[in-house]
Scaffold this motif. Sequence first.
Motif, PDB file in Angstrom:
ATOM      1  N   HIS A  57      -3.522 -29.870 -21.994  1.00 43.48           N
ATOM      2  CA  HIS A  57      -3.907 -28.545 -21.515  1.00 43.48           C
ATOM      3  C   HIS A  57      -3.291 -28.372 -20.127  1.00 43.48           C
ATOM      4  CE1 HIS A  57      -7.499 -28.150 -24.345  1.00 43.48           C
ATOM      5  NE2 HIS A  57      -6.810 -29.209 -24.713  1.00 43.48           N
ATOM      6  N   TYR A  58      -2.580 -27.269 -19.929  1.00 46.02           N
ATOM      7  CA  TYR A  58      -1.944 -26.976 -18.651  1.00 46.02           C
ATOM      8  C   TYR A  58      -2.526 -25.684 -18.081  1.00 46.02           C
ATOM      9  CZ  TYR A  58       1.709 -30.468 -19.384  1.00 46.02           C
ATOM     10  OH  TYR A  58       2.392 -31.639 -19.560  1.00 46.02           O
ATOM     11  N   ILE A  59      -2.744 -25.687 -16.757  1.00 46.02           N
ATOM     12  CA  ILE A  59      -3.174 -24.472 -16.075  1.00 46.02           C
ATOM     13  C   ILE A  59      -2.012 -23.979 -15.216  1.00 46.02           C
ATOM     14  CG2 ILE A  59      -5.604 -25.085 -16.103  1.00 46.02           C
ATOM     15  CD1 ILE A  59      -5.355 -25.934 -13.177  1.00 46.02           C
ATOM     16  N   LYS A  60      -2.097 -22.722 -14.803  1.00 45.51           N
ATOM     17  CA  LYS A  60      -1.051 -22.135 -13.968  1.00 45.51           C
ATOM     18  C   LYS A  60      -1.038 -22.820 -12.604  1.00 45.51           C
ATOM     19  CE  LYS A  60      -1.480 -17.593 -16.072  1.00 45.51           C
ATOM     20  NZ  LYS A  60      -1.962 -16.229 -15.858  1.00 45.51           N
ATOM     21  N   LYS A  61       0.149 -22.864 -11.971  1.00 48.33           N
ATOM     22  CA  LYS A  61       0.280 -23.498 -10.659  1.00 48.33           C
ATOM     23  C   LYS A  61      -0.647 -22.866  -9.626  1.00 48.33           C
ATOM     24  CE  LYS A  61       4.867 -25.452 -10.982  1.00 48.33           C
ATOM     25  NZ  LYS A  61       6.173 -25.603 -10.370  1.00 48.33           N
ATOM     26  N   GLU A  62      -0.813 -21.553  -9.699  1.00 50.72           N
ATOM     27  CA  GLU A  62      -1.685 -20.860  -8.746  1.00 50.72           C
ATOM     28  C   GLU A  62      -3.134 -21.340  -8.899  1.00 50.72           C
ATOM     29  OE1 GLU A  62       0.055 -18.768 -11.166  1.00 50.72           O
ATOM     30  OE2 GLU A  62       1.818 -18.929  -9.910  1.00 50.72           O
ATOM     31  N   ASP A  63      -3.572 -21.497 -10.151  1.00 46.02           N
ATOM     32  CA  ASP A  63      -4.926 -21.974 -10.403  1.00 46.02           C
ATOM     33  C   ASP A  63      -5.088 -23.422  -9.960  1.00 46.02           C
ATOM     34  OD1 ASP A  63      -5.660 -19.514 -11.486  1.00 46.02           O
ATOM     35  OD2 ASP A  63      -5.202 -20.127 -13.538  1.00 46.02           O
ATOM     36  N   ALA A  64      -4.055 -24.233 -10.161  1.00 48.27           N
ATOM     37  CA  ALA A  64      -4.102 -25.630  -9.725  1.00 48.27           C
ATOM     38  C   ALA A  64      -4.240 -25.709  -8.210  1.00 48.27           C
ATOM     39  CB  ALA A  64      -2.858 -26.378 -10.193  1.00 48.27           C
ATOM     40  N   GLN A  65      -3.535 -24.841  -7.487  1.00 49.56           N
ATOM     41  CA  GLN A  65      -3.608 -24.838  -6.025  1.00 49.56           C
ATOM     42  C   GLN A  65      -5.012 -24.451  -5.562  1.00 49.56           C
ATOM     43  OE1 GLN A  65      -1.298 -25.996  -3.941  1.00 49.56           O
ATOM     44  NE2 GLN A  65      -2.692 -25.645  -2.251  1.00 49.56           N
ATOM     45  N   ILE A  66      -5.622 -23.473  -6.217  1.00 50.90           N
ATOM     46  CA  ILE A  66      -6.983 -23.056  -5.869  1.00 50.90           C
ATOM     47  C   ILE A  66      -7.958 -24.203  -6.097  1.00 50.90           C
ATOM     48  CG2 ILE A  66      -8.891 -21.536  -6.552  1.00 50.90           C
ATOM     49  CD1 ILE A  66      -6.689 -19.392  -7.141  1.00 50.90           C
ATOM     50  N   LEU A  67      -7.841 -24.888  -7.239  1.00 51.65           N
ATOM     51  CA  LEU A  67      -8.710 -26.030  -7.523  1.00 51.65           C
ATOM     52  C   LEU A  67      -8.521 -27.141  -6.498  1.00 51.65           C
ATOM     53  CD1 LEU A  67      -8.568 -26.440 -11.390  1.00 51.65           C
ATOM     54  CD2 LEU A  67     -10.477 -25.643 -10.008  1.00 51.65           C
ATOM     55  N   GLU A  69      -7.522 -26.861  -3.381  1.00 49.03           N
ATOM     56  CA  GLU A  69      -8.117 -26.460  -2.108  1.00 49.03           C
ATOM     57  C   GLU A  69      -9.638 -26.563  -2.151  1.00 49.03           C
ATOM     58  OE1 GLU A  69      -6.481 -22.578  -1.336  1.00 49.03           O
ATOM     59  OE2 GLU A  69      -4.468 -23.389  -1.019  1.00 49.03           O
ATOM     60  N   GLU A  70     -10.258 -26.150  -3.265  1.00 49.28           N
ATOM     61  CA  GLU A  70     -11.709 -26.268  -3.416  1.00 49.28           C
ATOM     62  C   GLU A  70     -12.138 -27.725  -3.348  1.00 49.28           C
ATOM     63  OE1 GLU A  70     -13.243 -24.506  -6.987  1.00 49.28           O
ATOM     64  OE2 GLU A  70     -12.521 -22.510  -6.463  1.00 49.28           O
ATOM     65  N   PHE A  71     -11.403 -28.593  -4.048  1.00 51.46           N
ATOM     66  CA  PHE A  71     -11.731 -30.014  -4.079  1.00 51.46           C
ATOM     67  C   PHE A  71     -11.616 -30.632  -2.691  1.00 51.46           C
ATOM     68  CE2 PHE A  71     -10.420 -34.471  -4.539  1.00 51.46           C
ATOM     69  CZ  PHE A  71     -11.534 -34.969  -5.195  1.00 51.46           C
ATOM     70  N   GLU A  72     -10.520 -30.334  -1.985  1.00 51.29           N
ATOM     71  CA  GLU A  72     -10.317 -30.885  -0.652  1.00 51.29           C
ATOM     72  C   GLU A  72     -11.371 -30.396   0.320  1.00 51.29           C
ATOM     73  OE1 GLU A  72      -6.253 -29.865   0.128  1.00 51.29           O
ATOM     74  OE2 GLU A  72      -5.501 -31.584  -1.018  1.00 51.29           O
ATOM     75  N   LYS A  73     -11.778 -29.137   0.191  1.00 55.30           N
ATOM     76  CA  LYS A  73     -12.819 -28.593   1.054  1.00 55.30           C
ATOM     77  C   LYS A  73     -14.152 -29.277   0.773  1.00 55.30           C
ATOM     78  CE  LYS A  73     -14.904 -24.218   2.430  1.00 55.30           C
ATOM     79  NZ  LYS A  73     -14.959 -22.780   2.174  1.00 55.30           N
ATOM     80  N   MET A  74     -14.434 -29.508  -0.509  1.00 54.31           N
ATOM     81  CA  MET A  74     -15.689 -30.122  -0.907  1.00 54.31           C
ATOM     82  C   MET A  74     -15.760 -31.586  -0.467  1.00 54.31           C
ATOM     83  SD  MET A  74     -17.162 -30.604  -4.735  1.00 54.31           S
ATOM     84  CE  MET A  74     -16.131 -32.028  -4.988  1.00 54.31           C
ATOM     85  N   THR A  75     -14.651 -32.316  -0.607  1.00 56.14           N
ATOM     86  CA  THR A  75     -14.647 -33.744  -0.288  1.00 56.14           C
ATOM     87  C   THR A  75     -14.230 -34.045   1.147  1.00 56.14           C
ATOM     88  OG1 THR A  75     -12.375 -34.011  -1.058  1.00 56.14           O
ATOM     89  CG2 THR A  75     -14.140 -34.379  -2.672  1.00 56.14           C
ATOM     90  N   GLY A  76     -13.624 -33.076   1.803  1.00 55.62           N
ATOM     91  CA  GLY A  76     -13.152 -33.301   3.175  1.00 55.62           C
ATOM     92  C   GLY A  76     -11.868 -34.104   3.214  1.00 55.62           C
ATOM     93  N   ASN A  77     -11.202 -34.245   2.069  1.00 58.40           N
ATOM     94  CA  ASN A  77      -9.953 -35.013   2.002  1.00 58.40           C
ATOM     95  C   ASN A  77      -8.761 -34.087   1.945  1.00 58.40           C
ATOM     96  OD1 ASN A  77     -11.326 -37.452   1.840  1.00 58.40           O
ATOM     97  ND2 ASN A  77     -11.450 -37.355  -0.373  1.00 58.40           N
ATOM     98  N   ALA A  78      -7.772 -34.351   2.792  1.00 55.05           N
ATOM     99  CA  ALA A  78      -6.515 -33.612   2.707  1.00 55.05           C
ATOM    100  C   ALA A  78      -5.571 -34.404   1.827  1.00 55.05           C
ATOM    101  CB  ALA A  78      -5.914 -33.434   4.101  1.00 55.05           C
ATOM    102  N   GLY A  79      -4.733 -33.705   1.120  1.00 54.45           N
ATOM    103  CA  GLY A  79      -3.775 -34.361   0.238  1.00 54.45           C
ATOM    104  C   GLY A  79      -2.698 -35.082   1.026  1.00 54.45           C
TER     105      GLY A  79
END
Length: 83
Positions: A57-67, A69-79
């Motif tokens: 299953h593949y999602i659009k790049k824009e949706d992946a970027q949003i996810l 950013e949400e994950f990094e904000k939630m965990t406090g981890n930068a990529g």
Amino acid sequence: MVETRKCPLCGGTMIKAKGETLKSSVVPPWKSGLQSWKSPGIDAGVWICLDCGVVLHYIKKEDAQILKEEFEKMTGNAGPGEG
């Protein structure tokens, strides 16, 4: 013409599945419970490998970027390479 891409697992040929029954909706784990009920998730395209038989299953790049950013904000981890 049929959409194709290279399988990341075996290098074979993947084709995009068609039809309403083969659509998928992905809900990130941090949106579980009541929060997932309010948001329908992200539409994911279904791809089938003709060589190894995997279904991905593949999602659009824009949706992946949003996810991401949400994950990094939630965990406090930068990529990697960020912050």
